[in-house]
Design a protein around this motif. Structure first.
Motif, PDB file in Angstrom:
ATOM      1  N   UNK A 182      -8.907  18.254  37.455  1.00 36.99           N
ATOM      2  CA  UNK A 182      -7.846  18.662  38.388  1.00 36.99           C
ATOM      3  C   UNK A 182      -7.988  18.011  39.758  1.00 36.99           C
ATOM      4  N   UNK A 183      -8.800  16.956  39.857  1.00 39.45           N
ATOM      5  CA  UNK A 183      -8.958  16.313  41.164  1.00 39.45           C
ATOM      6  C   UNK A 183      -7.711  15.487  41.475  1.00 39.45           C
ATOM      7  N   UNK A 184      -6.971  15.853  42.534  1.00 44.03           N
ATOM      8  CA  UNK A 184      -5.699  15.158  42.812  1.00 44.03           C
ATOM      9  C   UNK A 184      -5.909  13.719  43.277  1.00 44.03           C
ATOM     10  N   UNK A 185      -7.133  13.367  43.649  1.00 48.17           N
ATOM     11  CA  UNK A 185      -7.382  12.010  44.125  1.00 48.17           C
ATOM     12  C   UNK A 185      -7.852  11.076  43.022  1.00 48.17           C
ATOM     13  N   UNK A 186      -7.893  11.589  41.818  1.00 48.24           N
ATOM     14  CA  UNK A 186      -8.308  10.761  40.687  1.00 48.24           C
ATOM     15  C   UNK A 186      -7.177  10.685  39.678  1.00 48.24           C
ATOM     16  N   UNK A 187      -6.894   9.476  39.253  1.00 43.88           N
ATOM     17  CA  UNK A 187      -5.790   9.311  38.330  1.00 43.88           C
ATOM     18  C   UNK A 187      -6.225   8.330  37.247  1.00 43.88           C
TER      19      UNK A 187
END
Ligand SMILES: [Zn+2]
Length: 341
Positions: free
Chosen positions: A79-84
């Protein structure tokens, strides 16, 4: 909270030099904005890319992800928004691809966050599965990096990427894992020592492959391929049709694996023709069985069979009847080895 061991550089097997180089660049804050991890399949490239992403997002001073902060915990929870992460997706019957809309979406997201002052990481696994349109779309973002975004592209087929993509990424190349590392990794998974040794030799330096062999009944499949080569020269014509029918009922992937084992055995026999004591065999544990086959197969017939098996394996991917494909293969294979005696 206990730190998450899977987010440690040490948890990725082997590749000491690559890890040291990445950690040094991290520590000196000079990690390039686009990296290309290349090397054989199943050696841990994606895992290391993931740990590197964790380290970048964690911001720990020593360049090691702490595994316990909110960023590390969110990454682990997905759920890390900075990892995609982009991966190939199956659409219809064609091979899985990374499509242009996936690339557009991650690039749009990357630029949206670029003002926020936070670092972001975009990981593209199996990057070679981007079609040309997707690669061209990514190229624009690589040319004009949006803020603190780090791209990590991972591939085992480097040449499938456009030159323009490759030239904008700093390459980090990975080699095969040693048999010792594979044996230890298999032992840690409770694979008995003798089997671990055979599998490690067969796996060609790929842990992914070693695990599939050990846990997917690979050794039994290998033995079946070897038995086939032992029977082929005396295979009665009337046995071919029921055999093709039985094999044709299998899954394409299973048949493809069977062809791979047949080809590895044939390749080993060619090595034995050159040097009976060669240490370079895939199937070291069955050296005697392979050597015995040399009295039946000529060198020319081994090359013929390799070509036949390779062609049949390729045709598996087309929309063909598996029974007919196997019939054709068995009849031709029998002819080739019959002529050789
Ligand atoms: Zn952390």
């Amino acid at each position: 909270m206990e730190s998450d061991v899977s987010l440690r550089f040490e948890a990725v097997l082997g590749h000491a030099e690559q890890k040291a180089e990445l950690q040094m660049m991290l520590g000196e804050k000079r990690l390039p904005h686009a990296l290309l991890f290349t090397g054989p399949e199943g050696v841990g490239k994606r895992r290391l890319a993931y740990v590197l992403a964790a380290a970048l997002l964690c911001g720990a001073e020593d360049g090691r992800p702490c595994g316990a902060c909110s960023s590390c915990r969110a990454l682990h929870a997905g759920t890390n928004p900075d990892f995609c992460e982009a991966r190939p997706e199956q659409a219809g019957k064609s091979a899985a691809q990374i499509r242009i809309d996936q690339i557009r979406a991650i690039c749009a997201e990357a630029s949206r966050f670029s003002d926020a002052g936070r670092g972001r990481v975009i990981l593209i696994d199996d990057a070679d599965r981007m079609n040309e349109a997707a690669q061209n779309s990514l190229l624009k973002t690589l040319e004009e990096p949006a803020g603190q975004v780090t791209f990590i592209l991972v591939t085992s087929v480097r040449n499938a990427l456009l030159d323009t993509i490759r030239s904008r990424c700093i390459p980090i190349s990975f080699g095969a894992l040693s048999e010792t590392i594979l044996r230890e990794a298999l032992a840690a998974r409770n694979i008995p020592a003798a089997e671990a040794e055979a599998v490690a030799a067969l796996a060609d330096g790929s842990l992914g492959r070693a695990i599939r062999l050990a846990e997917g009944g690979g050794l039994a499949k290998r033995d079946a391929a070897l038995s086939f080569l032992e029977e082929l020269p005396v295979l009665a014509m009337e046995r071919i049709f029921p055999l093709a029918e039985a094999m044709g009922k299998g899954e394409r992937d299973a048949l493809s694996a069977w062809f791979s084992y047949v080809m590895m055995a044939l390749r080993d026999m060619l090595v034995l023709y050159e040097d009976g004591g060669s240490p370079l065999l895939y199937n070291k544990d069955v050296r005697e069985r392979l050597a015995a086959l040399l009295s039946i197969y000529s060198k020319a017939s081994l090359f013929d069979l390799l070509a036949l098996a390779c062609e049949a394996q390729k045709r598996l991917q087309a929309n063909v009847s598996l029974r007919l494909l196997m019939e054709g293969f068995l009849i031709r294979a029998r002819d080739r080895c019959g002529a050789s005696i």
